[in-house]
Write a protein that holds these residues in place. Structure first.
Motif, PDB file in Angstrom:
ATOM      1  N   GLY A   1      47.178 -29.700  15.659  1.00  0.00           N
ATOM      2  CA  GLY A   1      46.980 -30.721  16.690  1.00  0.00           C
ATOM      3  C   GLY A   1      47.846 -30.469  17.897  1.00  0.00           C
TER       4      GLY A   1
ATOM      5  N   TYR B   1      50.342 -28.014  10.056  1.00  0.00           N
ATOM      6  CA  TYR B   1      50.260 -28.982  11.153  1.00  0.00           C
ATOM      7  C   TYR B   1      49.223 -28.450  12.122  1.00  0.00           C
TER       8      TYR B   1
ATOM      9  N   MET C   1      46.014 -43.882   9.569  1.00  0.00           N
ATOM     10  CA  MET C   1      45.924 -42.563   8.979  1.00  0.00           C
ATOM     11  C   MET C   1      44.746 -42.527   8.006  1.00  0.00           C
ATOM     12  N   GLU C   2      44.094 -41.398   7.969  1.00  0.00           N
ATOM     13  CA  GLU C   2      43.032 -41.163   7.004  1.00  0.00           C
ATOM     14  C   GLU C   2      43.377 -39.920   6.196  1.00  0.00           C
ATOM     15  N   ARG C   3      42.883 -39.870   4.975  1.00  0.00           N
ATOM     16  CA  ARG C   3      43.156 -38.730   4.103  1.00  0.00           C
ATOM     17  C   ARG C   3      41.846 -38.246   3.489  1.00  0.00           C
TER      18      ARG C   3
ATOM     19  N   ALA D   1      44.179 -33.302   3.454  1.00  0.00           N
ATOM     20  CA  ALA D   1      44.281 -33.365   4.919  1.00  0.00           C
ATOM     21  C   ALA D   1      44.557 -34.802   5.336  1.00  0.00           C
ATOM     22  N   ASP D   2      45.697 -35.010   5.980  1.00  0.00           N
ATOM     23  CA  ASP D   2      46.050 -36.318   6.525  1.00  0.00           C
ATOM     24  C   ASP D   2      45.820 -36.299   8.025  1.00  0.00           C
ATOM     25  N   ALA D   3      45.038 -37.257   8.510  1.00  0.00           N
ATOM     26  CA  ALA D   3      44.760 -37.367   9.943  1.00  0.00           C
ATOM     27  C   ALA D   3      45.515 -38.568  10.496  1.00  0.00           C
ATOM     28  N   TYR D   4      46.181 -38.360  11.619  1.00  0.00           N
ATOM     29  CA  TYR D   4      46.952 -39.411  12.262  1.00  0.00           C
ATOM     30  C   TYR D   4      46.292 -39.823  13.570  1.00  0.00           C
ATOM     31  N   ASN D   5      46.433 -41.070  13.932  1.00  0.00           N
ATOM     32  CA  ASN D   5      46.055 -41.536  15.258  1.00  0.00           C
ATOM     33  C   ASN D   5      47.008 -40.878  16.252  1.00  0.00           C
TER      34      ASN D   5
END
Length: 166
Positions: free
Chosen positions: A64, A62, A1-3, A17-21
């Protein structure tokens, strides 16, 4: 995860913003639903400012792929703190798939979708712009639809039919 953390240029708003694989889409979906109901909360220190994240946010979004099209969740997502949160869900058929999980969550859906869509940043950008300007749900929805039409060239009426509020 990246933020990533963004601060509005002129107003006291932070966007986290949290990005998930993609392989963790179920975790991302559960985190969104738990945040929307206040089940999980958090804070983040940005310089000397404490920023509410997850269920400590007034707006939870959300963006995606709609993983609920691929898997089922057994957990019941019920509001535990009596706080109403605004939500934006940009994913294919999000109203159809997320609504059953949010019925007892006390959320205010600003924008969600009725069909297939491309969940891209320009839509959430324009929706958030309306949100920080204090616009109504309908004004935010139209703003998002105009952005979607601009880049997808699908027709403004089609975009308005796709991006709805409740």
């Amino acid at each position: 995860m990246e933020r990533l953390v963004f601060k509005h240029r002129s107003k006291n708003y932070f966007i986290v913003a949290d990005a998930y694989n993609g392989k963790n889409i179920k975790d991302a979906t559960e985190t969104f639903l738990r945040s929307s109901t206040g089940i999980i909360k958090g804070t983040l220190k940005v310089n000397n400012t404490t920023v509410g994240i997850l269920g400590n946010s007034k707006l939870v979004a959300y963006i995606g792929h709609d993983g609920l099209m691929d898997f089922n969740l057994q957990e019941k997502f019920e509001n535990i703190d009596n706080e109403e949160r605004d939500v934006i869900i940009l994913a294919c058929y999000s109203k159809n798939y997320f609504k059953p999980h949010l019925e007892k969550s006390k959320v205010n859906p600003l924008v969600w979708t009725t069909g297939l869509m491309a969940p891209e940043a320009y839509t959430i950008h324009d929706a958030i712009t309306g949100y920080v300007n204090g616009e109504t749900n309908e004004e935010i929805r139209v703003r998002a639809a105009k952005a979607y039409h601009k880049y997808q060239k699908c027709g403004l009426n089609a975009a308005k039919n796709l991006l709805v509020t409740d």
